[in-house]
Design a protein around this motif. Sequence first.
Motif, PDB file in Angstrom:
ATOM      1  N   ALA A  62      52.507  44.325  57.777  1.00  0.00           N
ATOM      2  CA  ALA A  62      51.811  43.031  57.776  1.00  0.00           C
ATOM      3  C   ALA A  62      50.448  43.155  57.095  1.00  0.00           C
ATOM      4  N   ALA A  63      49.736  44.234  57.355  1.00  0.00           N
ATOM      5  CA  ALA A  63      48.426  44.432  56.722  1.00  0.00           C
ATOM      6  C   ALA A  63      48.566  44.568  55.209  1.00  0.00           C
ATOM      7  N   ALA A  64      49.531  45.368  54.775  1.00  0.00           N
ATOM      8  CA  ALA A  64      49.738  45.550  53.335  1.00  0.00           C
ATOM      9  C   ALA A  64      50.169  44.237  52.682  1.00  0.00           C
ATOM     10  N   THR A  65      51.046  43.498  53.327  1.00  0.00           N
ATOM     11  CA  THR A  65      51.531  42.236  52.773  1.00  0.00           C
ATOM     12  C   THR A  65      50.420  41.200  52.725  1.00  0.00           C
ATOM     13  N   CYS A  66      49.570  41.201  53.716  1.00  0.00           N
ATOM     14  CA  CYS A  66      48.409  40.310  53.718  1.00  0.00           C
ATOM     15  C   CYS A  66      47.563  40.560  52.469  1.00  0.00           C
ATOM     16  N   ALA A  67      47.285  41.814  52.193  1.00  0.00           N
ATOM     17  CA  ALA A  67      46.481  42.146  51.016  1.00  0.00           C
ATOM     18  C   ALA A  67      47.167  41.693  49.730  1.00  0.00           C
ATOM     19  N   LEU A  68      48.473  41.925  49.630  1.00  0.00           N
ATOM     20  CA  LEU A  68      49.210  41.505  48.431  1.00  0.00           C
ATOM     21  C   LEU A  68      49.150  39.995  48.234  1.00  0.00           C
ATOM     22  N   LEU A  69      49.304  39.248  49.316  1.00  0.00           N
ATOM     23  CA  LEU A  69      49.289  37.786  49.225  1.00  0.00           C
ATOM     24  C   LEU A  69      47.919  37.255  48.811  1.00  0.00           C
ATOM     25  N   VAL A  70      46.858  37.857  49.324  1.00  0.00           N
ATOM     26  CA  VAL A  70      45.504  37.441  48.940  1.00  0.00           C
ATOM     27  C   VAL A  70      45.258  37.761  47.466  1.00  0.00           C
ATOM     28  N   VAL A  71      45.676  38.930  47.029  1.00  0.00           N
ATOM     29  CA  VAL A  71      45.532  39.299  45.618  1.00  0.00           C
ATOM     30  C   VAL A  71      46.326  38.331  44.741  1.00  0.00           C
ATOM     31  N   ASP A  72      47.527  37.986  45.155  1.00  0.00           N
ATOM     32  CA  ASP A  72      48.354  37.051  44.394  1.00  0.00           C
ATOM     33  C   ASP A  72      47.645  35.700  44.261  1.00  0.00           C
ATOM     34  N   ALA A  73      47.138  35.185  45.361  1.00  0.00           N
ATOM     35  CA  ALA A  73      46.430  33.902  45.319  1.00  0.00           C
ATOM     36  C   ALA A  73      45.212  33.988  44.401  1.00  0.00           C
ATOM     37  N   TRP A  74      44.470  35.070  44.500  1.00  0.00           N
ATOM     38  CA  TRP A  74      43.270  35.261  43.676  1.00  0.00           C
ATOM     39  C   TRP A  74      43.627  35.277  42.197  1.00  0.00           C
ATOM     40  N   PHE A  75      44.567  36.128  41.824  1.00  0.00           N
ATOM     41  CA  PHE A  75      44.907  36.253  40.415  1.00  0.00           C
ATOM     42  C   PHE A  75      45.617  35.015  39.870  1.00  0.00           C
ATOM     43  N   ASP A  76      46.427  34.357  40.690  1.00  0.00           N
ATOM     44  CA  ASP A  76      47.053  33.105  40.241  1.00  0.00           C
ATOM     45  C   ASP A  76      45.993  32.084  39.867  1.00  0.00           C
ATOM     46  N   THR A  77      44.990  31.939  40.709  1.00  0.00           N
ATOM     47  CA  THR A  77      43.995  30.892  40.468  1.00  0.00           C
ATOM     48  C   THR A  77      43.014  31.263  39.358  1.00  0.00           C
ATOM     49  N   VAL A  78      42.606  32.515  39.266  1.00  0.00           N
ATOM     50  CA  VAL A  78      41.616  32.858  38.236  1.00  0.00           C
ATOM     51  C   VAL A  78      42.235  33.041  36.858  1.00  0.00           C
ATOM     52  N   THR A  79      43.551  33.212  36.780  1.00  0.00           N
ATOM     53  CA  THR A  79      44.189  33.350  35.465  1.00  0.00           C
ATOM     54  C   THR A  79      44.853  32.053  34.997  1.00  0.00           C
ATOM     55  N   ALA A  80      44.849  31.032  35.824  1.00  0.00           N
ATOM     56  CA  ALA A  80      45.504  29.767  35.466  1.00  0.00           C
ATOM     57  C   ALA A  80      44.666  28.986  34.458  1.00  0.00           C
ATOM     58  N   ALA A  81      45.359  28.321  33.548  1.00  0.00           N
ATOM     59  CA  ALA A  81      44.694  27.428  32.598  1.00  0.00           C
ATOM     60  C   ALA A  81      44.250  26.169  33.345  1.00  0.00           C
ATOM     61  N   PRO A  82      43.173  25.553  32.899  1.00  0.00           N
ATOM     62  CA  PRO A  82      42.729  24.311  33.542  1.00  0.00           C
ATOM     63  C   PRO A  82      43.820  23.238  33.485  1.00  0.00           C
ATOM     64  N   GLY A  83      43.795  22.358  34.450  1.00  0.00           N
ATOM     65  CA  GLY A  83      44.760  21.259  34.466  1.00  0.00           C
ATOM     66  C   GLY A  83      45.901  21.510  35.418  1.00  0.00           C
ATOM     67  N   ALA A  84      47.118  21.203  34.972  1.00  0.00           N
ATOM     68  CA  ALA A  84      48.305  21.287  35.832  1.00  0.00           C
ATOM     69  C   ALA A  84      48.567  22.709  36.307  1.00  0.00           C
ATOM     70  N   GLU A  85      48.340  23.687  35.434  1.00  0.00           N
ATOM     71  CA  GLU A  85      48.580  25.084  35.830  1.00  0.00           C
ATOM     72  C   GLU A  85      47.643  25.510  36.953  1.00  0.00           C
ATOM     73  N   LEU A  86      46.388  25.144  36.863  1.00  0.00           N
ATOM     74  CA  LEU A  86      45.434  25.472  37.924  1.00  0.00           C
ATOM     75  C   LEU A  86      45.770  24.711  39.207  1.00  0.00           C
TER      76      LEU A  86
END
Length: 134
Positions: A62-86
Amino acid sequence: MLLGSGVALVPWLVVLATTLPSTAQVGHWNVAWVGLDALEAVGLVATGLLRRRGDDRHRLTAAATCALLVVDAWFDTVTAAPGAELAAALAMAVGAELPLAALCAVLALKRAPGTRRTGPEAADLTSGTWPTTG
């Protein structure tokens, strides 16, 4: 060693912040994202199966998966193009990844009913004694 390593990373963060380009062409982008999501799926399944069995090791997955999910959310949002992708990245982060991460954090920090403490953490720290086995 861990404390020193963490402190040693601070100057490196400054180097990265001042020298990395703001954009990059990346090979195997799809493999990176599929791999991350596959690790999350394995972590969620492993955590669920271990918890169902009453195995306290679910806290580790659970601890490892928590970290993976937070990293996924972080990288999804900071690498998304503005608009619909973001907007889609934010919706996934708020609607799925971060709530699952929060659940995993709770599971990592709280013992499931019926599990028993073993090892040094089972010590009665108020009396300063360690549990005996015989």
